[in-house]
Design an enzyme around this catalytic site. Structure first.
Site, PDB file in Angstrom:
ATOM      1  CB  SER A  93      -0.861  -0.028   1.271  1.00 14.87           C
ATOM      2  OG  SER A  93      -1.359   1.250   1.549  1.00 14.87           O
ATOM      3  CD  GLU A 152      -2.206   5.111   4.644  1.00 18.53           C
ATOM      4  OE1 GLU A 152      -1.750   5.290   5.781  1.00 18.53           O
ATOM      5  OE2 GLU A 152      -2.810   6.004   4.007  1.00 18.53           O
ATOM      6  CE1 TYR A 188      -4.146  -1.683   5.458  1.00 19.72           C
ATOM      7  CE2 TYR A 188      -2.855   0.194   4.716  1.00 19.72           C
ATOM      8  CZ  TYR A 188      -3.567  -0.956   4.438  1.00 19.72           C
ATOM      9  OH  TYR A 188      -3.704  -1.370   3.130  1.00 19.72           O
TER      10      TYR A 188
END
Ligand code: NDP
Ligand code: GDR
Length: 355
Positions: A135, A137, A159
């Protein structure tokens, strides 16, 4: 003479947005598809329903197996019995906001779940190709924009930290143990099948419901956040292409274009002929303890090496999602009579609301 074996894939997270599109793509390409599903009290698997209705597929080329990501013995048994050629690892706790509420289980499934899977694969008699759905992220608050495969990882959410661990482990098993293992570093990708607690679907669902008089207003967190939003079916095709290449590698899958949450709101309400400013309220419960601000991916490597490019633009994605939500509400109305829609339908809600 023995029939040639059809290519076989295992998808973890097959019931999710990406898992459902990836199943369709692989079945269309002639694969036999096995999916891991976790058992819960309902057998409804909405995103796979069309496939279940097709008897030429279900029971013949699509098989579901129960296993949570912490169930090592069961996953090992399933993989030994099915011996897939390719594993697409998509399962995990995928809500960034919720990860601040449930950091331990997020890490347990997203980080450790990936390591467990890699360890099981290490012992298999065949060595399936492995794709991890990483991701944007992992970049957190990056020092450059757009980000590429070389951008340092600086995650700012539980996360993001869990995905960073899983991404690095995938790299390590590739480099140290000779796995054909790849990270698809995916930026946000959306579709009518997007989970209802992610901001895009929350907005399109609300725009549809408010336009039909079935919801009053929309409660929102930060409108300033900017994201690189693409169309989910194209991203799973990028994942498939990664495993067809002759060398393993990590690739950014992104559009290279960013928009704000406010842009998304404006566009979605415009599709139903409403002004967004008249229908939303900021609610502090939807703000996150730490926010990533400027995530925009540089998909050049995927384009040059895999010939992959995102095709569907921002306005088209928003329009498709709003139209689909209008159809969904109309069909619900036909089947069960009109009912009001709550703006707080997030199953992950606890003390702080994170939808
Ligand atoms: P979804 O949330 O739609 O799907 C997640 C899937 O993981 C579901 O099938 C879910 O099962 C399954 N799952 C969750 N926890 C467990 C567990 N403990 N054991 C077994 N299965 C579990 O996510 P997406 O399809 O959108 O995303 C797929 C992957 O890609 C995720 O890992 C996500 O983090 C990552 N990603 C997604 C992006 C996006 O924009 N969509 C961007 C970047 C990365 P159930 O149906 O039972 O809940
Ligand atoms: P994201 O997606 O955190 O980028 O993770 P999400 O749609 O949840 O949030 C995007 C941005 O919108 C802001 N926001 C809100 N978000 C939600 N969910 N609900 C709200 O009411 C709201 N109001 C404003 C958020 O603060 C955020 O800035 C997604 C997931 O698919 C991850 O699994 C994936 O890894 C990343 O995309 C890339």
């Amino acid at each position: 003479m023995q029939e040639p074996r059809t290519p076989t894939a295992m998808i973890t997270g097959i019931t999710g947005q990406d898992g459902s599109y990836l199943s369709e793509l692989l079945l269309d390409k002639g694969y036999t598809v096995h999916g891991l599903v976790r058992r819960n009290s309902s057998t409804s698997r909405k995103r796979l329903e069309d496939l279940f209705h097709d008897k030429t597929i279900y029971d013949k080329r699509l098989f579901l197996h129960y296993a949570d990501l912490d169930d090592t013995t069961t996953i090992r048994r399933i993989l030994i019995n099915t011996l897939p050629d390719e594993i697409y690892h998509l399962a995990g706790q995928s809500h960034v906001g919720a990860s601040f509420e449930i950091p331990e289980s997020t890490c347990e499934f997203t980080a450790m779940g990936t390591l467990r899977l890699l360890e099981i694969i290490r012992d298999l008699p065949n060595r399936p190709k492995f794709l991890h759905a990483s991701s944007s992220e992992i970049f957190g608050r990056p020092d450059r924009s757009p980000q590429n495969e070389e951008t340092p990882m600086r995650p700012v959410s539980p996360y993001g930290v869990a995905k960073t661990f899983a991404t690095q482990m995938t790299k390590l098993y590739c480099e140290s143990f000779g796995f054909f293992a790849c990270n698809a570093i995916c930026y946000n990708h959306e579709s009518p099948r997007r989970g209802e607690s992610f901001v895009t679907r929350k907005i399109t669902r609300a725009a549809a419901a408010i336009s039909l008089g079935r919801q009053d207003h929309l409660l929102m967190g930060s409108l300033d956040a900017r994201r690189d939003w693409g169309y989910a079916p194209e991203y799973v095709e990028g994942m498939w292409r990664m495993l067809q290449h002759d060398q393993p590698g990590d690739y950014i899958l992104a559009t290279g274009v960013e928009h704000s949450v406010e842009d998304f709101l404006r566009e979605a309400f415009a599709v139903v002929g409403l002004r967004w400013k008249n229908h939303y309220q900021v609610d502090a419960r939807y703000l996150r303890p730490a926010e990533v601000c400027e995530l925009r991916g540089d998909p050049s490597k995927a384009s040059e090496v895999l010939g992959w490019k995102s095709q569907t633009n921002f306005n088209e994605i928003v329009a498709r999602m709003v139209r689909s939500d209008l159809d969904l509400l109309a069909s619900q109305e036909r089947h069960s009579g009109s009912s009001r829609v709550s703006s707080e339908m997030d199953p992950t809600q606890s003390r702080r609301v994170t939808s």
